[in-house]
Design an enzyme around this catalytic site. Structure first.
Site, mmCIF file in Angstrom:
data_model
loop_
_atom_site.group_PDB
_atom_site.id
_atom_site.type_symbol
_atom_site.label_atom_id
_atom_site.label_comp_id
_atom_site.label_asym_id
_atom_site.label_seq_id
_atom_site.Cartn_x
_atom_site.Cartn_y
_atom_site.Cartn_z
ATOM 1 N N GLY A 59 0.784 -1.219 0.000
ATOM 2 C CA GLY A 59 0.000 0.000 0.000
ATOM 3 C C GLY A 59 0.820 1.275 0.000
ATOM 4 O O GLY A 59 0.265 2.369 -0.119
ATOM 5 N N TYR A 60 2.138 1.171 0.123
ATOM 6 C CA TYR A 60 2.971 2.370 0.146
ATOM 7 C C TYR A 60 3.071 2.978 -1.255
ATOM 8 O O TYR A 60 3.546 2.336 -2.193
ATOM 9 C CB TYR A 60 4.376 2.046 0.645
ATOM 10 C CG TYR A 60 4.488 1.784 2.129
ATOM 11 C CD1 TYR A 60 3.428 1.999 2.999
ATOM 12 C CD2 TYR A 60 5.685 1.305 2.673
ATOM 13 C CE1 TYR A 60 3.543 1.750 4.350
ATOM 14 C CE2 TYR A 60 5.815 1.063 4.024
ATOM 15 C CZ TYR A 60 4.736 1.285 4.858
ATOM 16 O OH TYR A 60 4.863 1.037 6.201
ATOM 17 N N SER A 61 2.642 4.217 -1.365
ATOM 18 C CA SER A 61 2.777 4.985 -2.609
ATOM 19 C C SER A 61 2.282 4.196 -3.815
ATOM 20 O O SER A 61 2.955 4.115 -4.852
ATOM 21 C CB SER A 61 4.232 5.428 -2.806
ATOM 22 O OG SER A 61 4.622 6.320 -1.787
ATOM 23 N N ALA A 62 1.104 3.603 -3.661
ATOM 24 C CA ALA A 62 0.442 2.876 -4.758
ATOM 25 C C ALA A 62 1.315 1.773 -5.340
ATOM 26 O O ALA A 62 1.301 1.509 -6.545
ATOM 27 C CB ALA A 62 0.022 3.858 -5.852
ATOM 28 N N GLY A 63 2.101 1.144 -4.474
ATOM 29 C CA GLY A 63 2.935 0.030 -4.917
ATOM 30 C C GLY A 63 4.300 0.433 -5.434
ATOM 31 O O GLY A 63 5.161 -0.431 -5.657
#
Length: 326
Positions: A59-63
């Site tokens: 989920g970090y920075s849209a993958g």
């Protein structure tokens, strides 16, 4: 670098874990994250320091955090080198472990991390995690940010069925937030579960003598504001004592704050870094040895805080910034 075993496994990890929320396309989650070139520079420096432990999430920075990390590791490590990217994901939710494995590339050991999911059957959740271990997709399991009773119930379900149990706990823990000392941390220690807390420097508040900083993150990180700003007045007393001990020992404040973690039995605090020098500071903290009197002095001003991290109910779908200050 110093190393330790993770939980009851044979996995050896550095006593510093690189937090990869700092990596990824700016604007997809935070405005202050590093682009791919800067990410590779930090990752390369971490490897040079002997760090073999990285914390990222689908989920970090849209993958894009996973994408940047995976490519940086691929360019800067050999297959024989022990690199352990760690990822945190809510499951089953559309099989994010497959997407994460693709982003990180299959040559690295992957660690499956889970937060509390109130609507899922505990037994089904633990079975799904066990299936991932049995299939060889992950080497070990970890849990993150939950209440002690939730963690205990999940461990108990796994034990009763002979399934893989959690070997690490990624919880919210630092000198400004110690609520997990009441139940969760004692349970982890009783079960031999390693502690690898996030936010060990309280979003930078334990790294400077003033509450606010001049960085882009300090000015724009609404999650950090939601976590800590409500108790600024009380917590500044602790910050002042960290600064006092840092001056006495001739080290930086962040090194005192990290040394406190190891003095408390933490295996590997997760250190986010937007500059390679921050990892140098963290590595230097391994040489700082706090006395029992130092630890007691740092802890004495602490007052109870509202719970931040553990949840009773799931947030609305798509909500990522649970602690955003409105």
């Amino acid at each position: 670098m110093e190393y330790t075993k993770l939980g009851n496994t044979d996995i050896t990890v550095s006593k510093i874990c690189v937090g990869c929320m700092s990596f990824g396309k700016a604007g997809t989650m935070h405005d202050w994250t590093l682009d791919e070139t800067a990410t590779e520079s930090v990752v390369r420096h971490a490897l040079d320091l002997g760090i073999n432990f990285f914390d990222t999430a689908n989920g970090y920075s849209a993958g894009t955090s996973e994408e940047y990390l995976g490519r940086a590791l691929q360019k800067n490590t050999q297959r024989k080198r022990s690199s352990l990217p760690l990822r945190s994901t809510l499951i089953p939710a559309d099989c994010p472990e497959r997407r994460s494995t693709e982003r990180l590339t299959a040559r690295y050991s992957v660690w499956e991390q889970i937060t509390w999911i109130s609507t899922s059957s505990i037994a089904l959740t633990m079975k799904h995690l066990n299936d991932l271990v049995q299939a060889g997709k992950v080497r070990a399991l970890g849990a993150s940010a939950m209440y002690g009773y939730q963690f205990y119930n999940m461990q108990l379900a796994a034990k009763e069925h002979g399934w893989a149990q959690f070997q690490a706990m990624e919880n919210h823990y630092n000198l400004l937030y110690r609520e997990d000392e009441r139940e969760l941390i004692p349970i982890c220690k009783q079960m031999g579960v390693s502690l690898m807390p996030y936010s060990p420097l309280a979003a930078g508040h334990l790294a400077r003598p003033t509450w606010n900083g001049d960085t882009c993150r300090s000015k724009t990180d609404r999650v950090a504001m939601g976590k800590y700003d409500r108790t600024e007045e009380q917590d500044m007393k602790i910050v002042a004592r960290v600064a006092e001990l840092a001056e006495r020992y001739g080290v930086k404040m962040q090194q005192i704050a990290l040394a406190w973690h190891w003095a408390k039995g933490v295996a590997s605090p997760i250190v986010g870094a937007t500059k390679s020098a921050y990892l140098d500071d963290a590595a230097g903290a391994l040489a700082v040895r706090l006395t029992e009197e130092d630890v007691a002095y740092l802890e004495e001003p602490y007052v109870p805080h509202r719970i931040v991290g553990a949840i009773d109910l799931n947030p609305a779908e798509g909500v990522m910034l649970l602690d955003e200050k409105k």
